[in-house]
Design an enzyme around this catalytic site. Sequence first.
Site: not given
Ligand code: GLN
Length: 545
Positions: A16-17, A20, A56, A152, A191, A384, A386, A408, A510, A512
């Site tokens: 976590s330094l 990237g 997580y 590893e 150091t 998605c 959402g 689902e 997505h 984002e």
């Molecule tokens: N669980 C949902 C699906 O598989 C939405 C997936 C997601 O939000 N990336 O379609």
Amino acid sequence: MSSIKYIFVTGGVTSSLGKGIVAASLAKLLQARGFSVTIQKFDPYLNIDPGTLNPYEHGECYVTDDGAETDLDLGHYERYLNIATSQSNNITTGRIYNNIISKERKGEFLGKTVQVIPHITDEIKRNFYLLGETEDYDFVITEIGGCVGDIESLPFIEAVRQAKWELGPENALVIHLTLIPYLKSAGELKTKPTQHSVKQLLESGIQPDILVCRTEYELPDDIRRKLALFCNVSIDSVIEAIDAETIYDVPLLMQKEQLDKIVLQKLRLTSKKDIDLTSWSGFLDKFKNPKHHISIGLIGKYVDLKDAYKSIAESFIHAGTHLDCKVNIVWIHSEDLEEHAIAPQLEGLDAILVAPGFGERGILGKIAAVKYAREQQVPFLGICLGMQMAVVEFARNVLGWADAASTEMDPNSTHPVISMMESQKKVVNKGGTMRLGAYDCTLVDGTNIKAAYGKTNIKERHRHRYEFNSDYLADFQRGGMQATGINPESNLVEVVEIPKHPWFVGVQYHPEYKSRVEAPHPLFVGFIKAAISYSLNKTLEEVNH
Ligand code: GLN
């Protein structure tokens, strides 16, 4: 010998330094000097890719155009460099072993004993060089995940040693990122952990060329000298990486420390042009001087670990900054939301985003948040899962189908308004089998989504197994929810909107993953614009009362 320069970035002392970010920042500086640069990440864990990991464990799973499920650092690479990465930019130990074991099963080793050295290390090196062979790069930067000394990581470190030797000092260098802790009781920067970490690298046969030192305080000259002396590097190769106000300051901080110049000097290169960071600095200027402030609620079930929604949070920064707006994200756990008591939790928000996700947990909270946004006319973006929950909410509360659901969560629903894609039904393995990567979408005229993008044909990245069940499309259209974006090949519903609502958009894809510092995502820009006008109207109403 090829003219590509290879830079390896290793880390020591702790995780976590921000390897990237440092790798991406150096890449940005080289890019700003006219070089073409790419970055790849090698992760030491055994999963073939992070697609099957709980967020997580390692934060968000990032998805590339070609449908690779990757480490979130690839998101930083794309956001900083404004380039697209691919499957080849993220390799894990699992993938390396998988390749070697399949070759072994095919008999390709012709009776030889298959071993970590040379077979695994050769396969790692083959992958180090792969990107450079397929495209024309001046620099390939390779970030090695984990810390030196981890069991590893050993094969990766050995492969770096070999690659450095094979390529020669003018074509390869190693940057080691380390921590200089400050001991409060002694009032001193220390150091020793860095000395030990470099010793560990030396034991593996690697002399780092440059040290990048994470620190809370400025590194005084005597500390720099000490580090140089004990780690066998020149004093100008001791680079301070002081804690920054934002990760987007890091390229400029690295430039101040002359990291880019030292890299060029060591690799015997001259800059292709004067460094140009005008647009980057312009972004930072705007970012630090916002004119508007809004609060957007992010409803999800992984909100305790902000990295789980990394790309969404960064998208808000890029698009917000573009609009001179500071977006304060209010992180709301979907399990904490209950329909009857929701108003006090969501009241102060200027917009609501329901996040992507998987599985049943927290689903009622997400549906309740959608209902609130729809009824109170609060700008809404569903991504998605959402988007899928926006569809379920509409079916339950507007169309009156009380048990409407996604299969689902409820495979027995009599109104499966979200159902598994046909192509997914025969899929058995969980890893890498979702509908992944970039697909086309055609937008409908006169809609909020079309206004946001300003064009009809878009391509966005996906990661899902379930979809809008088109058997119900006519019912939804009659009831007031429209499909405003469609995949032209499969007819899959990519976008839904409620035209009667000022700004209510659900997207199956997505957005984002494609937002960049120097190219904010149009959908986030559209969403934040709606949130700003909602917030201004609210203030006006308050004044008028
Ligand atoms: N669980 C949902 C699906 O598989 C939405 C997936 C997601 O939000 N990336 O379609």
